[in-house]
Design a protein around this motif. Sequence first.
Motif, PDB file in Angstrom:
ATOM      1  N   VAL A  91      43.153  41.169  46.367  1.00  0.00           N
ATOM      2  CA  VAL A  91      42.668  42.549  46.367  1.00  0.00           C
ATOM      3  C   VAL A  91      43.785  43.494  45.940  1.00  0.00           C
ATOM      4  O   VAL A  91      43.600  44.364  45.094  1.00  0.00           O
ATOM      5  CB  VAL A  91      42.133  42.945  47.762  1.00  0.00           C
ATOM      6  CG1 VAL A  91      41.855  44.434  47.826  1.00  0.00           C
ATOM      7  CG2 VAL A  91      40.883  42.159  48.098  1.00  0.00           C
ATOM      8  N   THR A  92      44.982  43.288  46.496  1.00  0.00           N
ATOM      9  CA  THR A  92      46.072  44.229  46.243  1.00  0.00           C
ATOM     10  C   THR A  92      46.506  44.244  44.781  1.00  0.00           C
ATOM     11  O   THR A  92      46.589  45.306  44.169  1.00  0.00           O
ATOM     12  CB  THR A  92      47.295  43.861  47.106  1.00  0.00           C
ATOM     13  OG1 THR A  92      46.860  43.671  48.429  1.00  0.00           O
ATOM     14  CG2 THR A  92      48.342  44.941  47.051  1.00  0.00           C
ATOM     15  N   THR A  94      45.044  43.143  41.981  1.00  0.00           N
ATOM     16  CA  THR A  94      44.065  43.573  40.985  1.00  0.00           C
ATOM     17  C   THR A  94      43.884  45.089  41.047  1.00  0.00           C
ATOM     18  O   THR A  94      43.764  45.756  40.029  1.00  0.00           O
ATOM     19  CB  THR A  94      42.711  42.889  41.192  1.00  0.00           C
ATOM     20  OG1 THR A  94      42.313  43.033  42.544  1.00  0.00           O
ATOM     21  CG2 THR A  94      42.785  41.428  40.870  1.00  0.00           C
ATOM     22  N   TRP A  95      43.904  45.610  42.265  1.00  0.00           N
ATOM     23  CA  TRP A  95      43.734  47.053  42.447  1.00  0.00           C
ATOM     24  C   TRP A  95      44.861  47.820  41.751  1.00  0.00           C
ATOM     25  O   TRP A  95      44.628  48.707  40.925  1.00  0.00           O
ATOM     26  CB  TRP A  95      43.705  47.339  43.955  1.00  0.00           C
ATOM     27  CG  TRP A  95      43.724  48.770  44.336  1.00  0.00           C
ATOM     28  CD1 TRP A  95      42.932  49.750  43.837  1.00  0.00           C
ATOM     29  CD2 TRP A  95      44.571  49.380  45.311  1.00  0.00           C
ATOM     30  NE1 TRP A  95      43.237  50.939  44.450  1.00  0.00           N
ATOM     31  CE2 TRP A  95      44.228  50.737  45.352  1.00  0.00           C
ATOM     32  CE3 TRP A  95      45.567  48.902  46.169  1.00  0.00           C
ATOM     33  CZ2 TRP A  95      44.858  51.622  46.217  1.00  0.00           C
ATOM     34  CZ3 TRP A  95      46.185  49.797  47.035  1.00  0.00           C
ATOM     35  CH2 TRP A  95      45.838  51.130  47.056  1.00  0.00           C
TER      36      TRP A  95
ATOM     37  N   ALA B 213      39.421  40.016  41.022  1.00  0.00           N
ATOM     38  CA  ALA B 213      38.873  41.076  41.862  1.00  0.00           C
ATOM     39  C   ALA B 213      37.362  40.958  42.001  1.00  0.00           C
ATOM     40  O   ALA B 213      36.799  41.227  43.063  1.00  0.00           O
ATOM     41  CB  ALA B 213      39.234  42.436  41.282  1.00  0.00           C
ATOM     42  N   THR B 217      37.100  40.854  45.869  1.00  0.00           N
ATOM     43  CA  THR B 217      37.008  42.152  46.508  1.00  0.00           C
ATOM     44  C   THR B 217      35.633  42.457  47.121  1.00  0.00           C
ATOM     45  O   THR B 217      35.584  42.959  48.245  1.00  0.00           O
ATOM     46  CB  THR B 217      37.462  43.252  45.533  1.00  0.00           C
ATOM     47  OG1 THR B 217      38.658  42.819  44.902  1.00  0.00           O
ATOM     48  CG2 THR B 217      37.728  44.543  46.248  1.00  0.00           C
ATOM     49  N   VAL B 264      37.101  47.527  38.667  1.00  0.00           N
ATOM     50  CA  VAL B 264      37.963  47.017  39.732  1.00  0.00           C
ATOM     51  C   VAL B 264      38.452  48.125  40.648  1.00  0.00           C
ATOM     52  O   VAL B 264      38.480  47.965  41.873  1.00  0.00           O
ATOM     53  CB  VAL B 264      39.143  46.238  39.122  1.00  0.00           C
ATOM     54  CG1 VAL B 264      40.150  45.869  40.187  1.00  0.00           C
ATOM     55  CG2 VAL B 264      38.641  44.997  38.433  1.00  0.00           C
ATOM     56  N   SER B 268      37.792  48.272  44.522  1.00  0.00           N
ATOM     57  CA  SER B 268      38.902  48.326  45.480  1.00  0.00           C
ATOM     58  C   SER B 268      38.769  49.519  46.399  1.00  0.00           C
ATOM     59  O   SER B 268      39.093  49.430  47.583  1.00  0.00           O
ATOM     60  CB  SER B 268      40.240  48.404  44.759  1.00  0.00           C
ATOM     61  OG  SER B 268      40.338  47.426  43.778  1.00  0.00           O
ATOM     62  N   THR B 269      38.295  50.637  45.826  1.00  0.00           N
ATOM     63  CA  THR B 269      38.117  51.816  46.676  1.00  0.00           C
ATOM     64  C   THR B 269      37.100  51.517  47.768  1.00  0.00           C
ATOM     65  O   THR B 269      37.317  51.864  48.942  1.00  0.00           O
ATOM     66  CB  THR B 269      37.644  53.010  45.822  1.00  0.00           C
ATOM     67  OG1 THR B 269      38.470  53.079  44.677  1.00  0.00           O
ATOM     68  CG2 THR B 269      37.724  54.289  46.603  1.00  0.00           C
ATOM     69  N   ALA B 271      36.498  48.657  48.998  1.00  0.00           N
ATOM     70  CA  ALA B 271      37.146  47.745  49.947  1.00  0.00           C
ATOM     71  C   ALA B 271      38.082  48.492  50.880  1.00  0.00           C
ATOM     72  O   ALA B 271      38.110  48.241  52.085  1.00  0.00           O
ATOM     73  CB  ALA B 271      37.910  46.666  49.188  1.00  0.00           C
TER      74      ALA B 271
END
Lengths: 292, 428
Positions: A91-92, A94-95, B213, B217, B264, B268-269, B271
């Motif tokens: 997650v980290t 890719t973000w 992701a 994610t 992505v 991510s936001t 998540a």
Amino acid sequence: MNAFLIILTGSLVAITCGLLGCFLILRKMAMIGDAISHSVLPGIVIAYLVAGSRDSTLMLIAAAITGVFTTFIIEFLNKHGRLQSDASIGVTFTWLFAIGVILISAYAGQVDLDQDCVLYGEIAYVPLDSWITGSGINLGPRALYIIGFVLLLVIFFIVIGYKELFLTTFDPAFASAIGISVTLWHYLLMTMVSITTVASFELVGAILVIAFLIAPAATAYLLTDKFKTMLFLTVIIGVITSFSGYYLAEWINGSISGAMSVISGLLFALAFLFSPKEGIVVKRVKYGFKTN
Amino acid sequence: MESLLEFFSFSDHNVQSVVIGSIWLTASCAIVGTFSFLKKRTLVGDAVAHSVLPGVCLAFILSGSKNPLYLIPGAFLTGWLSLVLIDKIVAHSKIKEDTAIGLILSVFFGLGILALTYIQHTDYANQSGLDHFLFGKAASIVREDLLIFSVIAIILMISVILYFKEFMLISFDEEFAQSIGVPVRRIELLLTTLTVLAVVIGIQAVGVVLMAAMLITPAAAARFWTNDLKILMLLAALFGAFSGISGAYVSYTAPAMPTGPWIVVILSTIAILSFLFAPTKGTLFRLLKQVKIKRKIKDENTLKTMFYMGEELSSFYHPMEVEEMISKRKMQKSSLEKSLLRLKKEGYLEKEKTGWVLTKAGKEKGQRIVKLHRLWEVYLTKYLNIAPDHVHDDAENIEHVITPELEERLEKLLNYPETDPHQSKIPY
């Protein structure tokens, strides 16, 4: 001359990455190295935007900060968010990487980086970008100085902290029992990985940095059980990789860093099959065909 | 706003394809990704995504066409090969899984880059667009692609529905699955195949680099909301689809923007928001709960201290000063004062000129804590044979946790003892 400069730069990248890679793979942190190599991107772009140019010092600092920040987020998600570690890493990075790519597109006019360069670098342009002093003397490629400086830094770091790094890698419990801060050395190592990543970034790109971090060290790991020997073998493998990679790329007219990582993979395959101790072919010949 | 309306009116046929395509891609990746998330093997998905690139390039070199009918099998082949190699390396050498993943990922990607640059430097007609595999280009999905994506997405979803139970079993407890006769190896093979398929179509939307992701994610975000696997998958698919549409919209309004990274970032936001704010599992919620528990323990300790002082004075309704309390039990003055004010608000204390006085409810509550403390000390010495001078610290913790039911059982078990191991009277 150009070939020599490119091979030299490639070797320096491979050696710098490889030395740190030895620690990473033994600490089972290869994928954290992977994550850092992706997530320094937004740091680099922001440093670009702030400085308005490729100011190397600022970029190295920005990278160190983002790298440590990445490690911190991964641990935070893992410990406080109770997210399993592989997902925290995934997650980290890719973000952060996505943010970096978006920043590059948004400020395309101001940032002299393009998406492809981010992925596989432009080591072929090394000889073109020379460092010329005020009085007009050509001192050679700029990138060579940067990666050379980082290599010295990494060697200095390993020499000074050899005992601490060694102990925290192999026996963290014992290390903390005799008063070595495992956390401190963890973050110091991550800082070095970040700085190395950013110095290698323009040359070989985000993903191929991982090839240099992991492949030579993993190959050396299969060839020896002694840590110091592993470090030396990594250096030698790095140089071979750079040298043959360059000529492979020349031969098929493709990306140099891509070719170098292919070579590093081939060398690993050779060690995997034929290493005197670990090679699966050797093991079969020695112990017969029944064992694995 | 106008572009939003235009976008969602689907008057443009291309927009239609893009939206439907993005939903298919992101949702099916999210569903398959849920299983790799549960199996804690998400980074393997990352390796597959990177390893797809050489397959795509080789398929292009061999066929000379960008038709997905050729590229997808190529991608599938190298994606699969990477998984096999990772497993082989881990099984047959001292190399650990994370190293094997990183190694295969970067070497295959390097091979892909080499092939890609080779294609670019050679005179291949229509080669432009292959590099969309790097960052994805959901906005360029056309009708013909859509058909293929839809077929694959439907295959993925039907397989997941048909084999839901088996997938669930091998994700949670492989040994148990084996013991009740699930063909683990075959199911594992099927799941791997589905993952590779999902990756192969997913990279069309976000590209190889960010593919991880799409798998990780949505499931990671959904995990904060539920414990039910079916709901988890549904939520993951929804999160995926939402970011798919949003990403397609962004690249519709700003064609220069790369679609993949936007998808992505939106994912991510979601998540991060889930991670912070989700009820019961979110960090904020848990922090609040911790603060509440800490306060409760502090307040109970305050009442307990006042009860002790009352015991010494043989009068529980005597005004007590803050300093006295601190000399009795080490506490920070400011935090004690806050605790006193809270207790007053709850009706356990009253403030008088010369100090704080327990109310009846306050005395009873303090008494209960002291009773539990001493009962527990008796229990430890009697049943666990712990020396009387070692039981205090443990009792100090457990006294805040014991429920009324446990309290009753403890009293009955010990048969209402008179005193604790230190000869202090147990107040009933």
